[in-house]
Scaffold this motif. Sequence first.
Motif, PDB file in Angstrom:
ATOM      1  N   LYS A 297       0.812  -1.199   0.000  1.00  0.00           N
ATOM      2  CA  LYS A 297       0.000   0.000   0.000  1.00  0.00           C
ATOM      3  C   LYS A 297       0.849   1.254   0.000  1.00  0.00           C
ATOM      4  CE  LYS A 297      -0.726  -0.309   5.023  1.00  0.00           C
ATOM      5  NZ  LYS A 297      -1.735  -0.474   6.042  1.00  0.00           N
TER       6      LYS A 297
ATOM      7  N   ARG B 292       3.536   8.987  -0.771  1.00  0.00           N
ATOM      8  CA  ARG B 292       3.594   7.702  -0.076  1.00  0.00           C
ATOM      9  C   ARG B 292       4.451   7.792   1.192  1.00  0.00           C
ATOM     10  NH1 ARG B 292       3.876   6.285  -5.645  1.00  0.00           N
ATOM     11  NH2 ARG B 292       1.956   5.243  -6.265  1.00  0.00           N
TER      12      ARG B 292
ATOM     13  N   ILE C 185       2.357   9.412   3.838  1.00  0.00           N
ATOM     14  CA  ILE C 185       1.399   8.466   4.434  1.00  0.00           C
ATOM     15  C   ILE C 185       2.113   7.476   5.352  1.00  0.00           C
ATOM     16  CG2 ILE C 185      -0.203   6.593   3.881  1.00  0.00           C
ATOM     17  CD1 ILE C 185      -0.946   8.194   1.344  1.00  0.00           C
TER      18      ILE C 185
ATOM     19  N   ARG D  72       2.869   8.964   8.833  1.00  0.00           N
ATOM     20  CA  ARG D  72       1.770   9.034   9.801  1.00  0.00           C
ATOM     21  C   ARG D  72       1.782   7.832  10.728  1.00  0.00           C
ATOM     22  NH1 ARG D  72      -3.640   9.054   6.966  1.00  0.00           N
ATOM     23  NH2 ARG D  72      -2.751   7.051   6.391  1.00  0.00           N
ATOM     24  N   GLU D  73       1.954   6.641  10.159  1.00  0.00           N
ATOM     25  CA  GLU D  73       1.964   5.431  10.980  1.00  0.00           C
ATOM     26  C   GLU D  73       3.203   5.394  11.864  1.00  0.00           C
ATOM     27  OE1 GLU D  73       1.563   0.564  10.483  1.00  0.00           O
ATOM     28  OE2 GLU D  73       1.220   1.889   8.770  1.00  0.00           O
TER      29      GLU D  73
ATOM     30  N   GLN E 226      -5.318   0.430  13.175  1.00  0.00           N
ATOM     31  CA  GLN E 226      -5.900   0.436  11.832  1.00  0.00           C
ATOM     32  C   GLN E 226      -7.354   0.916  11.863  1.00  0.00           C
ATOM     33  OE1 GLN E 226      -6.910  -2.841   8.349  1.00  0.00           O
ATOM     34  NE2 GLN E 226      -5.295  -3.345   9.811  1.00  0.00           N
TER      35      GLN E 226
ATOM     36  N   PHE F  91      -7.398   4.675  12.534  1.00  0.00           N
ATOM     37  CA  PHE F  91      -7.031   5.447  11.346  1.00  0.00           C
ATOM     38  C   PHE F  91      -8.181   5.517  10.346  1.00  0.00           C
ATOM     39  CE2 PHE F  91      -2.243   6.150  10.702  1.00  0.00           C
ATOM     40  CZ  PHE F  91      -2.066   6.464  12.035  1.00  0.00           C
ATOM     41  N   LYS F  92      -8.950   4.441  10.217  1.00  0.00           N
ATOM     42  CA  LYS F  92     -10.069   4.451   9.273  1.00  0.00           C
ATOM     43  C   LYS F  92     -11.125   5.476   9.680  1.00  0.00           C
ATOM     44  CE  LYS F  92      -9.711  -0.233   7.403  1.00  0.00           C
ATOM     45  NZ  LYS F  92     -10.361  -1.562   7.258  1.00  0.00           N
TER      46      LYS F  92
ATOM     47  N   ASP G  38      -7.500   8.253   7.759  1.00  0.00           N
ATOM     48  CA  ASP G  38      -7.709   7.645   6.442  1.00  0.00           C
ATOM     49  C   ASP G  38      -9.010   8.072   5.769  1.00  0.00           C
ATOM     50  OD1 ASP G  38      -5.319   6.366   6.507  1.00  0.00           O
ATOM     51  OD2 ASP G  38      -6.095   4.407   7.093  1.00  0.00           O
ATOM     52  N   ARG G  39      -9.801   8.874   6.440  1.00  0.00           N
ATOM     53  CA  ARG G  39     -11.026   9.362   5.790  1.00  0.00           C
ATOM     54  C   ARG G  39     -10.683  10.288   4.630  1.00  0.00           C
ATOM     55  NH1 ARG G  39     -15.338  11.445  10.085  1.00  0.00           N
ATOM     56  NH2 ARG G  39     -16.552  11.490   8.138  1.00  0.00           N
ATOM     57  N   HIS G  40      -9.559  10.980   4.749  1.00  0.00           N
ATOM     58  CA  HIS G  40      -9.081  11.856   3.664  1.00  0.00           C
ATOM     59  C   HIS G  40      -7.586  11.590   3.494  1.00  0.00           C
ATOM     60  CE1 HIS G  40     -12.934  13.899   3.831  1.00  0.00           C
ATOM     61  NE2 HIS G  40     -12.771  14.070   5.138  1.00  0.00           N
ATOM     62  N   ARG G  41      -7.292  10.401   3.101  1.00  0.00           N
ATOM     63  CA  ARG G  41      -5.913   9.916   3.030  1.00  0.00           C
ATOM     64  C   ARG G  41      -5.062  10.757   2.075  1.00  0.00           C
ATOM     65  NH1 ARG G  41      -3.708   4.592   3.884  1.00  0.00           N
ATOM     66  NH2 ARG G  41      -2.052   4.052   2.430  1.00  0.00           N
TER      67      ARG G  41
END
Length: 390
Positions: A6, A104, A107, A110-111, A361, A364-365, A369-372
């Motif tokens: 991903k 990428r 993103i 963030r994690e 996870q 985050f969803k 991740d709503r506006h990744r």
Amino acid sequence: MAKHQKMGATVTSTKPVNQPHSFSLPTRNSSIELLRLVCMLMIVGYHYAYTSAGHWIAEQPFSLAKLIYQCLMGGGWVGNFVFFTISIWFLLDRKQTLQSNLRRVWILERELLFWSIALFLITIVLRKHDIFTGSLSTQMLALRCFLPLSLNIWWYPTSYALFLVFLPFLNIGMRRLSQRQHCQLACICLLLWGLLGLIPKLSYNLTESTVFVFIYWYILISYYRWHMKPFSTRRCWSLIGIGVGIDFIYLLGSNLLYSATGKAASAQLFIFDKWKLPTMLIGFGMFLLAERTGFRSRAVNVLAASAFGVYLIHFYPPILASWTYYLSVERMFTTAHPILFGLLTIFAVFVACLLMDLIRQGFFKLTFDRHRGRLFDRLWKKLPENSFLR
């Protein structure tokens, strides 16, 4: 080790490419995702047996338990190679840009930030209750937790982020090579760091776990992907068999040498360290078999999305020091059932970390991740048209 599919990037093709080596469906191939989980379990086993007590195990008398524990060491760099192969395999024939790869990395960060800060706070609690009594500087760890990529808390994501930045330019250069030139480069890499790398003391400057390891692997994988006919299933199994055979012969020989002389105990660890050729053969064979064996499972895909989180959690320096102390190899090895207790320890740590990241996870969803990547996109649009990044 290794963010993976991903975090994928893409590349522009400027010359004919072989037909895809795998069937391709709109959703993720769960056989590859299952392999991701298996490899992360192997990486946990490697960190348990090799990182925490490799030399101690090497000094024990030869036994079946010792052999099993040392075999666990072989899984670490197999897992690293497979994780990287999964990432790069799906990037090589797609268009990509510096913008897409920086997105990428954004993103990914963030994690890393989430777990570096969360695990730092957990470390403070553990230290307050005298559960973690290590010598790590709290002040330095606090600084590192806000800059996890720059200060290299975990080597794999830092190296992978750098690789993503370099990848668009690497692809341009590699695509301009003829097949013969690419083959020559791959053969030189295999000779220096593959075949000659099996001789102790010969490293040819590839001595650390850095982005250059990924560039080395990228050269080899891209040659197969772009220029070679797909290996048959039989050849894939042969790769695995050859790799396992080399590891076993070396391990058995070094154990017999130590048993006979009482010297060179550390030689037993050599074959499992860093990017040895046998682990690459095993990893590539495993990946190719999984890539052509397709099935779909939402559960497997969800679990695999947290595999990277398992790496971040269990390999965070204070956490690694804590669980390998309280669940030490020395304790498990001296029980009545050392193999069983060792394997249960590895599996328990893996499951505990997996459950923790599944919670992350889900969080985050509902949030990030709503506006990744939207914030990155907005910032990118604000860059001047003549910016060197555009």
